[in-house]
Design a protein around this motif. Structure first.
Motif, PDB file in Angstrom:
ATOM      1  N   ARG A 155       8.070 -24.318  98.291  1.00 12.47           N
ATOM      2  CA  ARG A 155       9.421 -23.986  98.092  1.00 12.47           C
ATOM      3  C   ARG A 155       9.900 -25.413  98.159  1.00 12.47           C
ATOM      4  NH1 ARG A 155      11.785 -19.941  96.770  1.00 12.47           N
ATOM      5  NH2 ARG A 155      13.606 -20.473  97.690  1.00 12.47           N
ATOM      6  N   SER A 156       9.365 -26.488  98.274  1.00 13.04           N
ATOM      7  CA  SER A 156      10.115 -27.738  98.320  1.00 13.04           C
ATOM      8  C   SER A 156      10.973 -28.127  97.008  1.00 13.04           C
ATOM      9  CB  SER A 156       9.055 -28.941  98.581  1.00 13.04           C
ATOM     10  OG  SER A 156       8.017 -29.041  97.572  1.00 13.04           O
ATOM     11  N   GLY A 157      11.966 -28.416  97.320  1.00 13.65           N
ATOM     12  CA  GLY A 157      12.781 -28.678  96.146  1.00 13.65           C
ATOM     13  C   GLY A 157      13.410 -27.462  95.573  1.00 13.65           C
ATOM     14  N   MET A 158      13.383 -26.174  96.041  1.00 11.98           N
ATOM     15  CA  MET A 158      13.850 -24.951  95.719  1.00 11.98           C
ATOM     16  C   MET A 158      15.247 -24.559  96.451  1.00 11.98           C
ATOM     17  SD  MET A 158      10.691 -23.055  94.381  1.00 11.98           S
ATOM     18  CE  MET A 158      11.711 -21.748  93.583  1.00 11.98           C
ATOM     19  N   GLY A 159      15.740 -25.406  97.363  1.00 14.41           N
ATOM     20  CA  GLY A 159      16.894 -24.901  98.175  1.00 14.41           C
ATOM     21  C   GLY A 159      18.140 -25.180  97.259  1.00 14.41           C
ATOM     22  N   LEU A 160      19.281 -25.060  97.984  1.00 22.08           N
ATOM     23  CA  LEU A 160      20.597 -25.570  97.416  1.00 22.08           C
ATOM     24  C   LEU A 160      20.594 -26.829  96.768  1.00 22.08           C
ATOM     25  CD1 LEU A 160      22.983 -24.283  97.098  1.00 22.08           C
ATOM     26  CD2 LEU A 160      23.961 -25.523  99.332  1.00 22.08           C
ATOM     27  N   CYS A 161      19.893 -27.925  97.153  1.00 19.12           N
ATOM     28  CA  CYS A 161      20.122 -28.945  96.424  1.00 19.12           C
ATOM     29  C   CYS A 161      18.928 -29.218  95.256  1.00 19.12           C
ATOM     30  CB  CYS A 161      19.753 -30.310  97.300  1.00 19.12           C
ATOM     31  SG  CYS A 161      18.140 -30.514  97.879  1.00 19.12           S
ATOM     32  N   GLN A 162      18.201 -28.272  95.150  1.00 20.56           N
ATOM     33  CA  GLN A 162      17.161 -28.426  93.821  1.00 20.56           C
ATOM     34  C   GLN A 162      16.585 -29.675  93.754  1.00 20.56           C
ATOM     35  OE1 GLN A 162      16.849 -25.434  91.692  1.00 20.56           O
ATOM     36  NE2 GLN A 162      17.030 -24.881  93.413  1.00 20.56           N
ATOM     37  N   GLY A 163      16.057 -30.338  94.874  1.00 19.39           N
ATOM     38  CA  GLY A 163      15.394 -31.438  94.846  1.00 19.39           C
ATOM     39  C   GLY A 163      15.968 -32.768  95.015  1.00 19.39           C
ATOM     40  N   GLN A 164      17.385 -32.589  94.675  1.00 17.91           N
ATOM     41  CA  GLN A 164      18.318 -33.983  94.554  1.00 17.91           C
ATOM     42  C   GLN A 164      18.052 -34.645  95.754  1.00 17.91           C
ATOM     43  OE1 GLN A 164      19.657 -34.974  91.810  1.00 17.91           O
ATOM     44  NE2 GLN A 164      18.862 -33.062  91.057  1.00 17.91           N
ATOM     45  N   THR A 165      17.785 -33.974  97.011  1.00 22.29           N
ATOM     46  CA  THR A 165      17.504 -35.029  98.263  1.00 22.29           C
ATOM     47  C   THR A 165      15.967 -35.339  98.487  1.00 22.29           C
ATOM     48  OG1 THR A 165      19.428 -33.998  99.111  1.00 22.29           O
ATOM     49  CG2 THR A 165      18.209 -35.057 100.799  1.00 22.29           C
ATOM     50  N   CYS A 166      15.239 -34.539  98.417  1.00 21.62           N
ATOM     51  CA  CYS A 166      13.906 -34.477  98.711  1.00 21.62           C
ATOM     52  C   CYS A 166      12.643 -34.703  97.885  1.00 21.62           C
ATOM     53  CB  CYS A 166      13.113 -33.311  99.617  1.00 21.62           C
ATOM     54  SG  CYS A 166      13.213 -32.084  98.382  1.00 21.62           S
ATOM     55  N   GLY A 167      13.095 -34.610  96.346  1.00 19.84           N
ATOM     56  CA  GLY A 167      12.076 -34.874  95.308  1.00 19.84           C
ATOM     57  C   GLY A 167      11.592 -35.916  95.108  1.00 19.84           C
ATOM     58  N   LYS A 168      12.213 -37.143  95.326  1.00 22.69           N
ATOM     59  CA  LYS A 168      11.242 -38.364  95.365  1.00 22.69           C
ATOM     60  C   LYS A 168      10.501 -38.507  96.664  1.00 22.69           C
ATOM     61  CE  LYS A 168      14.588 -40.937  92.481  1.00 22.69           C
ATOM     62  NZ  LYS A 168      15.402 -42.017  92.283  1.00 22.69           N
ATOM     63  N   LEU A 169      10.921 -38.026  97.650  1.00 22.10           N
ATOM     64  CA  LEU A 169      10.229 -38.179  98.936  1.00 22.10           C
ATOM     65  C   LEU A 169       8.778 -37.273  98.675  1.00 22.10           C
ATOM     66  CD1 LEU A 169      12.892 -37.646 101.466  1.00 22.10           C
ATOM     67  CD2 LEU A 169      11.531 -39.804 100.814  1.00 22.10           C
ATOM     68  N   VAL A 170       9.051 -36.098  98.499  1.00 23.91           N
ATOM     69  CA  VAL A 170       7.675 -35.053  98.202  1.00 23.91           C
ATOM     70  C   VAL A 170       6.778 -35.786  97.165  1.00 23.91           C
ATOM     71  CG1 VAL A 170       6.981 -32.938  97.213  1.00 23.91           C
ATOM     72  CG2 VAL A 170       9.061 -32.889  98.653  1.00 23.91           C
ATOM     73  N   LYS A 171       7.432 -36.537  96.041  1.00 22.05           N
ATOM     74  CA  LYS A 171       6.588 -36.962  95.080  1.00 22.05           C
ATOM     75  C   LYS A 171       5.796 -38.114  95.492  1.00 22.05           C
ATOM     76  CE  LYS A 171       7.571 -37.594  90.347  1.00 22.05           C
ATOM     77  NZ  LYS A 171       8.244 -38.153  89.332  1.00 22.05           N
ATOM     78  N   GLY A 172       6.323 -38.854  96.553  1.00 16.26           N
ATOM     79  CA  GLY A 172       5.702 -40.394  96.989  1.00 16.26           C
ATOM     80  C   GLY A 172       4.724 -39.752  98.071  1.00 16.26           C
ATOM     81  N   ILE A 173       5.087 -38.899  98.655  1.00 17.33           N
ATOM     82  CA  ILE A 173       4.287 -38.334  99.821  1.00 17.33           C
ATOM     83  C   ILE A 173       2.713 -37.636  99.126  1.00 17.33           C
ATOM     84  CG2 ILE A 173       3.609 -36.510 101.828  1.00 17.33           C
ATOM     85  CD1 ILE A 173       6.531 -36.784 102.238  1.00 17.33           C
ATOM     86  N   MET A 174       3.195 -37.062  98.148  1.00 14.66           N
ATOM     87  CA  MET A 174       1.861 -36.345  97.270  1.00 14.66           C
ATOM     88  C   MET A 174       0.891 -37.703  96.724  1.00 14.66           C
ATOM     89  SD  MET A 174       3.554 -33.116  95.495  1.00 14.66           S
ATOM     90  CE  MET A 174       1.997 -32.801  94.545  1.00 14.66           C
ATOM     91  N   ALA A 175       1.800 -38.453  96.070  1.00 15.33           N
ATOM     92  CA  ALA A 175       1.294 -39.602  95.423  1.00 15.33           C
ATOM     93  C   ALA A 175       0.264 -40.310  96.355  1.00 15.33           C
ATOM     94  CB  ALA A 175       1.964 -40.501  94.793  1.00 15.33           C
ATOM     95  N   GLY A 217      -3.789 -40.871  96.177  1.00 15.12           N
ATOM     96  CA  GLY A 217      -4.115 -42.164  95.838  1.00 15.12           C
ATOM     97  C   GLY A 217      -3.787 -42.409  94.571  1.00 15.12           C
ATOM     98  N   ILE A 218      -2.686 -42.363  94.101  1.00 12.83           N
ATOM     99  CA  ILE A 218      -2.048 -42.487  92.687  1.00 12.83           C
ATOM    100  C   ILE A 218      -0.660 -43.041  92.702  1.00 12.83           C
ATOM    101  CG2 ILE A 218      -3.359 -40.692  91.770  1.00 12.83           C
ATOM    102  CD1 ILE A 218      -1.170 -38.922  91.449  1.00 12.83           C
ATOM    103  N   ALA A 219      -0.234 -43.700  91.665  1.00 11.86           N
ATOM    104  CA  ALA A 219       1.160 -44.076  91.809  1.00 11.86           C
ATOM    105  C   ALA A 219       2.181 -42.721  91.718  1.00 11.86           C
ATOM    106  CB  ALA A 219       1.220 -45.171  90.615  1.00 11.86           C
TER     107      ALA A 219
END
Length: 109
Positions: A51-71, A75-77
């Motif tokens: 449920r990351s990015g599904m809260g009130l901000c809809q990923g505006q706060t965490c979206g890039k962070l989640v994507k960076g951690i996953m990448a 081991g990808i960009a």
């Protein structure tokens, strides 16, 4: 589409795994990292799984962070990961709110 056969190795806890990444849903960096090692390979899957990015901000706060951690874990960009679809936050609205608005419109006509 991400190749699910890619081996990410075993999950190794990190000292900052307790850091909150998604404040709306209270999801930590460690939870995101572990999810990748459990087979989550896309941001959309991560949204459904944790449920990351599904809260009130809809990923505006965490979206890039989640994507960076996953990448990093994959081991990808970060640009190789497609962002999840953003949606407007929805809240239940009681019918009397609509009725009052309709009444106000009629009074001003």
């Amino acid at each position: 589409m991400m190749d699910r056969s890619k081996i990410t190795g075993s999950f190794v806890p990190a000292p900052d795994d307790d850091m909150i990444i998604c404040r709306c849903e209270e999801i930590t960096k460690g939870e995101i990292r572990r999810a990748v090692h459990d087979g989550i390979c896309t941001v959309a899957e991560m949204r459904r799984y944790l449920r990351s990015g599904m809260g009130l901000c809809q990923g505006q706060t965490c979206g890039k962070l989640v994507k960076g951690i996953m990448a990093r874990e994959l081991g990808i960009a970060p640009t190789a990961l497609k962002s999840a679809t953003s949606r407007a936050p929805m809240r239940p609205t009681e019918m009397y709110v609509f009725a009052n608005e309709a009444k106000e419109v009629r009074e001003h006509e």
